[in-house]
Design a protein around this motif. Structure first.
Motif: not given
Length: 282
Positions: A7-14
């Motif tokens: 599964k491809m995911e985009e994660i928001q990080i600092k």
């Protein structure tokens, strides 16, 4: 619906974001790209570690990013020259459990590597056949090809025993070569291509048990290489089971260079196994 696909995911990080590939079957996470705070990303990835036995996080990165990854506990496992559109790439991994970073078969695998390196490519001649037809795979071959992979592998890192997945792969920059005997597919290999970085992975190598020992995989790799050269690819690579004498010898014979070993990287033949990296620059 396809099963067992990462599964491809985009994660928001600092200070940015990251793209990851969550691979539950192989119990690992691949960082595809990130911009921002890697420490924050690693903290967020503990969610996967806690909920589904993820034991390894890895990424393929340029040299300038190595220190950032090392600061978060990553180690270098392999290197491939010219992997990133002519620039070298490094395979870095972080192991989340002591079990995942422990290998019980290193002495045997070192013996396999030593034996493989004794083979000199200049002495090897690709076999020619009258009884086999070597050709590209067509969409209508998917069912038969899936049966071949189901016969050869108890488990495999991707669901190649699923004909729908094979057709999906063919639509996403993967092309297969097969050897046919009396109208039956008896051996196969593929090239998983990256048209942006001009690299290609030689993978999905399988031969029916009744036809092993005839040099079919070597011939299929040779034919894949010819096609990739015409498409101006810069580097080919493959991951071979570190315990498999035959496949490691095949790549050594074809002038591939050993680039490192990925510990407990793929679920194949019923268990997690170490994979040797072999690469060839055109």
């Amino acid at each position: 619906m396809l099963l067992d696909l990462p599964k491809m995911e985009e994660i928001q990080i600092k200070n940015g974001s990251a793209k990851i590939k969550f691979d539950e079957f192989n119990q690992r996470v691949k960082i595809l790209s990130f911009k921002g705070d890697l420490e924050d990303l690693m903290n967020q990835l503990t969610v996967y570690e806690n909920k589904c036995t993820i034991g390894k996080i890895f990424s393929i990165i340029p040299k300038e990013d190595i220190d950032v990854y090392k600061s978060q506990g990553f180690i270098i496992e392999a290197k491939i020259d010219q992997f990133l559109n002519g620039q070298p790439a490094y395979f870095l991994s972080k192991f989340l459990t002591s079990k995942r970073k422990t290998s019980m078969h290193l002495p045997e695998e070192e013996e396999v590597l030593i034996r493989s390196r004794e083979y000199i490519s200049e002495d090897y001649i690709n076999p020619t056949y009258e009884q086999y037809t070597i050709r590209d795979v067509r969409k209508e071959d998917a069912d038969e090809l899936a049966k071949l992979y189901d016969e050869v592998f108890e488990t495999y890192p991707s669901p190649l025993n699923n004909s729908t997945y094979i057709q999906f792969a063919m639509d996403h920059n993967v092309f297969f070569k097969v050897a046919v005997y009396e109208n039956k597919i008896v051996s196969a290999a593929s090239a998983d291509t990256d048209p942006i970085n001009l690299n290609a992975e030689i993978t999905d190598c399988a031969t029916s048990k009744s036809f092993t020992g005839h040099g079919l995989i070597g011939r299929l790799i040779f034919e894949l290489e010819k096609d990739l050269k015409t498409r101006n690819y810069k580097v080919l690579y493959s991951t071979a089971r570190a315990i498999s004498t035959g496949m490691n010898i095949v790549f050594a014979k074809h002038d591939y260079v050993y680039g490192g070993r990925l510990i407990n990287h793929c679920h194949i033949c019923g268990q997690l196994e170490n994979m040797n990296i072999w690469c060839k620059v055109f």
